[in-house]
Structure formats: C-alpha cells, structure tokens
Design a protein around this motif. Structure first.
Motif, PDB file in Angstrom:
ATOM      1  N   ALA A  99      29.712  51.503  39.367  1.00  0.00           N
ATOM      2  CA  ALA A  99      30.718  51.928  38.334  1.00  0.00           C
ATOM      3  C   ALA A  99      31.187  53.396  38.437  1.00  0.00           C
ATOM      4  N   ASN A 100      30.229  53.845  38.386  1.00  0.00           N
ATOM      5  CA  ASN A 100      30.528  55.387  38.404  1.00  0.00           C
ATOM      6  C   ASN A 100      31.438  55.972  39.818  1.00  0.00           C
ATOM      7  N   THR A 101      30.831  55.144  40.799  1.00  0.00           N
ATOM      8  CA  THR A 101      31.670  55.781  42.157  1.00  0.00           C
ATOM      9  C   THR A 101      33.229  55.145  42.237  1.00  0.00           C
ATOM     10  N   MET A 102      33.214  53.890  41.676  1.00  0.00           N
ATOM     11  CA  MET A 102      34.691  53.193  41.755  1.00  0.00           C
ATOM     12  C   MET A 102      35.464  54.187  40.653  1.00  0.00           C
ATOM     13  N   ALA A 103      34.916  54.231  39.354  1.00  0.00           N
ATOM     14  CA  ALA A 103      35.725  54.987  38.508  1.00  0.00           C
ATOM     15  C   ALA A 103      36.169  56.338  39.079  1.00  0.00           C
ATOM     16  N   GLU A 104      35.099  57.222  39.735  1.00  0.00           N
ATOM     17  CA  GLU A 104      35.562  58.465  40.177  1.00  0.00           C
ATOM     18  C   GLU A 104      36.498  58.255  41.124  1.00  0.00           C
ATOM     19  N   GLU A 105      36.457  57.340  42.130  1.00  0.00           N
ATOM     20  CA  GLU A 105      37.580  57.138  43.224  1.00  0.00           C
ATOM     21  C   GLU A 105      38.899  57.024  42.515  1.00  0.00           C
ATOM     22  N   PHE A 106      38.874  56.602  41.493  1.00  0.00           N
ATOM     23  CA  PHE A 106      40.333  56.197  40.680  1.00  0.00           C
ATOM     24  C   PHE A 106      40.504  57.195  39.752  1.00  0.00           C
ATOM     25  N   GLY A 107      40.017  58.168  39.442  1.00  0.00           N
ATOM     26  CA  GLY A 107      40.091  59.086  38.644  1.00  0.00           C
ATOM     27  C   GLY A 107      40.007  58.680  37.120  1.00  0.00           C
TER      28      GLY A 107
ATOM     29  N   HIS B  76      37.253  39.635  42.905  1.00  0.00           N
ATOM     30  CA  HIS B  76      37.314  41.009  42.875  1.00  0.00           C
ATOM     31  C   HIS B  76      37.096  41.188  41.394  1.00  0.00           C
ATOM     32  N   HIS B  77      37.095  42.478  41.226  1.00  0.00           N
ATOM     33  CA  HIS B  77      36.584  43.010  39.988  1.00  0.00           C
ATOM     34  C   HIS B  77      37.754  43.865  39.371  1.00  0.00           C
ATOM     35  N   HIS B  78      37.686  44.500  38.161  1.00  0.00           N
ATOM     36  CA  HIS B  78      38.689  45.220  37.510  1.00  0.00           C
ATOM     37  C   HIS B  78      38.224  46.696  37.067  1.00  0.00           C
ATOM     38  N   ASP B  86      46.359  49.953  32.090  1.00  0.00           N
ATOM     39  CA  ASP B  86      46.609  49.643  33.448  1.00  0.00           C
ATOM     40  C   ASP B  86      45.254  49.202  34.236  1.00  0.00           C
ATOM     41  N   THR B  87      45.523  48.452  35.142  1.00  0.00           N
ATOM     42  CA  THR B  87      44.292  47.982  35.793  1.00  0.00           C
ATOM     43  C   THR B  87      44.482  48.000  37.269  1.00  0.00           C
ATOM     44  N   VAL B  88      43.091  48.344  37.958  1.00  0.00           N
ATOM     45  CA  VAL B  88      42.915  48.365  39.452  1.00  0.00           C
ATOM     46  C   VAL B  88      42.344  47.247  39.836  1.00  0.00           C
ATOM     47  N   GLU B  89      42.395  46.697  40.732  1.00  0.00           N
ATOM     48  CA  GLU B  89      41.323  45.622  41.596  1.00  0.00           C
ATOM     49  C   GLU B  89      40.740  46.403  42.460  1.00  0.00           C
ATOM     50  N   ILE B  90      39.375  46.056  42.093  1.00  0.00           N
ATOM     51  CA  ILE B  90      38.520  46.962  43.207  1.00  0.00           C
ATOM     52  C   ILE B  90      37.297  45.879  43.864  1.00  0.00           C
ATOM     53  N   GLU B  91      36.920  46.102  44.760  1.00  0.00           N
ATOM     54  CA  GLU B  91      35.872  45.434  45.383  1.00  0.00           C
ATOM     55  C   GLU B  91      34.630  45.514  44.831  1.00  0.00           C
ATOM     56  N   GLY B  92      33.877  44.519  44.974  1.00  0.00           N
ATOM     57  CA  GLY B  92      32.460  44.415  44.497  1.00  0.00           C
ATOM     58  C   GLY B  92      31.330  43.993  45.142  1.00  0.00           C
ATOM     59  N   ALA B 115      31.669  41.263  36.209  1.00  0.00           N
ATOM     60  CA  ALA B 115      31.336  42.781  36.208  1.00  0.00           C
ATOM     61  C   ALA B 115      32.819  43.506  36.042  1.00  0.00           C
ATOM     62  N   GLU B 116      33.041  44.249  34.949  1.00  0.00           N
ATOM     63  CA  GLU B 116      34.263  44.998  34.932  1.00  0.00           C
ATOM     64  C   GLU B 116      33.929  46.528  34.318  1.00  0.00           C
ATOM     65  N   ILE B 117      34.600  47.447  34.980  1.00  0.00           N
ATOM     66  CA  ILE B 117      34.492  48.705  34.621  1.00  0.00           C
ATOM     67  C   ILE B 117      35.733  49.001  33.501  1.00  0.00           C
ATOM     68  N   PHE B 118      35.307  50.076  32.641  1.00  0.00           N
ATOM     69  CA  PHE B 118      36.586  50.327  31.813  1.00  0.00           C
ATOM     70  C   PHE B 118      36.250  51.944  31.557  1.00  0.00           C
TER      71      PHE B 118
END
Lengths: 124, 124
Positions: A99-107, B76-78, B86-92, B115-118
């Motif tokens: 989660a942290n990695t992904m979040a960071e990657e997308f700012g 995928h996850h979001h 705004d939403t970004v699709e991410i790999e998981g 699994a979702e990140i916000f």
DNA sequence: CACAAAATGAAAATGATTTTCATTTTCAAA
DNA sequence: TTTGAAAATGAAAATCATTTTCATTTTGTG
C-alpha cells in the motif's frame, strides 16, 4: 487533541476491548448489552468526533456500512469463510508495504487501505 | 458469460461512454436525460448482475455510496483519492501471493480477496 | 446558587438500496 | 401464428444506516 467527553471515552474503551473493526450499530449494541443506556445518536456523534480528531479510522464494509477502529492499532486483516462466517485474524505486513509503495509511486498521502481474504474453510 | 439483456447493454454503453466511476443514481439520471425511460430499479438490477458477471467493478465513495466502472481485463486493485474520487488501477501481484499463502496456511479453498488503497492524491 | 454552553437522546427526516408485486415483453414450442 | 411460461420491468413500499431536529438534562464556571 481538544474536547474529549464521557461518550468519546466510552467508545474508545469498547474499541480497545474488542479490537479490530466495528460498526456504529454494533458498538451501540455492545454498550447497551453492558447496561449503558447510551443513545445511538450519541454513538454516531462520538465516533464522528473521534474520526475528526484522528483517534479512530473509518473504513467501509463491502455493503457500504461504516466501520471504525482505533488508529494506530497494529492493524490486521481477516480471512473469512464464505460458508460458516468463521474468521481468522492474519498479519498483513506485505500489504502495508504494498500500500505504501503504491501510494508513494502515485503521489498519494494520508494513505489507508483495506484487504480481506475470503474462501471456504476446511470445516465446510 | 450468460444472460445479457437490453438493460445490461444500456448500462455498459453509458459506462463506456462516460468512462470512470458513476453511482447507480447518476447512471439512471444520465439515461433519463437521454430520453430512456428506464427505471431506477432496473438500473440497480442491471448493475448487480454486471458485477456478478465481473463485467463491472463496484467500489465505494467515502460516504459509502456504491460506484461502478467497467472492469479492465484481469484482476486489479484500486488507489482512490478520498477527496476528488480519482482512481488509479494498480497491479497487486504481491497481494495475490499473500492471499494464496494465507489461505493455504489456514486450509481455505475457493479463495478470493479484496484490497483497496485510499488517500489524498497529489492534485488535492 | 445560577446560568450559559455542551451533551444527550427520542423521534422524524434523509437517501441509497432492496423488495414486492402486478404488468409487460420475449421467445420457443405447438 | 398462437400460446404459455419464464424473464424483465418499474412504481411504490419497505429497509436500513446515518443525520437532523429539537426539547431536555448535565456540566462547568463565575
């Protein structure tokens, strides 16, 4: 941290005791069961203010119902049986990192996440 | 893929055209605005069946309202912004592994996961 | 004590979603 | 083409979590 009234403290106490997530309705029932005559309205209000003060996290169940947990609770995830509803608490260190990695990657900042696993348990 | 009726197709068309997420109520309004007399009930039903068939994704806005979007292919996850939506699709990939490992460890089968990140995106 | 501000809760209001149910449409078999 | 059953539809009612209203109670302070 500013105002912190009796109801807020009650809710914190229950959340500490139960650990994990609970909905406003569930928390209200628990308090009632314990003989506390607190009203549902007050439970909602207390939870709201705790969320505002960042003492409690607010997430959503799959059906959209709000669920709360103490912030900074070393939080865990769940493995739930779709058949019997049995639930196992599991660690999610890998998830935190992801989660942290992904979040960071997308700012993104002020990041939280949900992750639950479900399936059919061995008994079912 | 099994049944796919007229309403399902209408909803897919709108989702394709608009892109991104929309709530059932919004989708209904859009169709109405375009002269389609479709009922709200039918919109909900169509969306439900599309979600069941994994043709659309169902997420939640911060207030708990359900929002829908066409699935890209593959699982995928979001990563969703709590502020602007705004939403970004991410790999998981890591999550898949984690879910499978945990499930196996506890003897679960027919395993799925969410699994979702916000957080707050850079623009907000 | 006295009083204003804060807290409380019952009941009504809200708003999304689901259910009910009577009606209409679809469609394959006769 | 006709017919009957199953699927689809939508209006209205029902649900349910959450919020708002508002009158009452509690609390803290001068």
């Amino acid at each position: 941290m500013k105002t912190m009234n009796k109801s807020d403290l009650k809710l914190i106490a229950v959340l500490e005791r139960t650990g994990g997530f609970a909905s406003a309705q569930e928390l209200h029932q628990i308090l009632r069961r314990e003989g506390d005559g607190i009203g549902l309205t007050t439970v909602y209000r207390a939870l709201q203010s705790l969320v505002d003060d960042k003492i409690v996290d607010l997430l959503r169940r799959e059906d959209g119902e709000a669920i709360y947990r103490l912030c900074g609770d070393g939080h865990h995830h769940h493995l739930m049986c779709k058949s019997c509803g049995d639930t196992v608490e599991i660690e999610g260190g890998a998830i935190e990192k992801w989660a942290n990695t992904m979040a960071e990657e997308f700012g993104f900042r002020e990041v939280g996440h949900t992750a639950e696993i479900f399936g059919i348990c061995s008994k079912c």
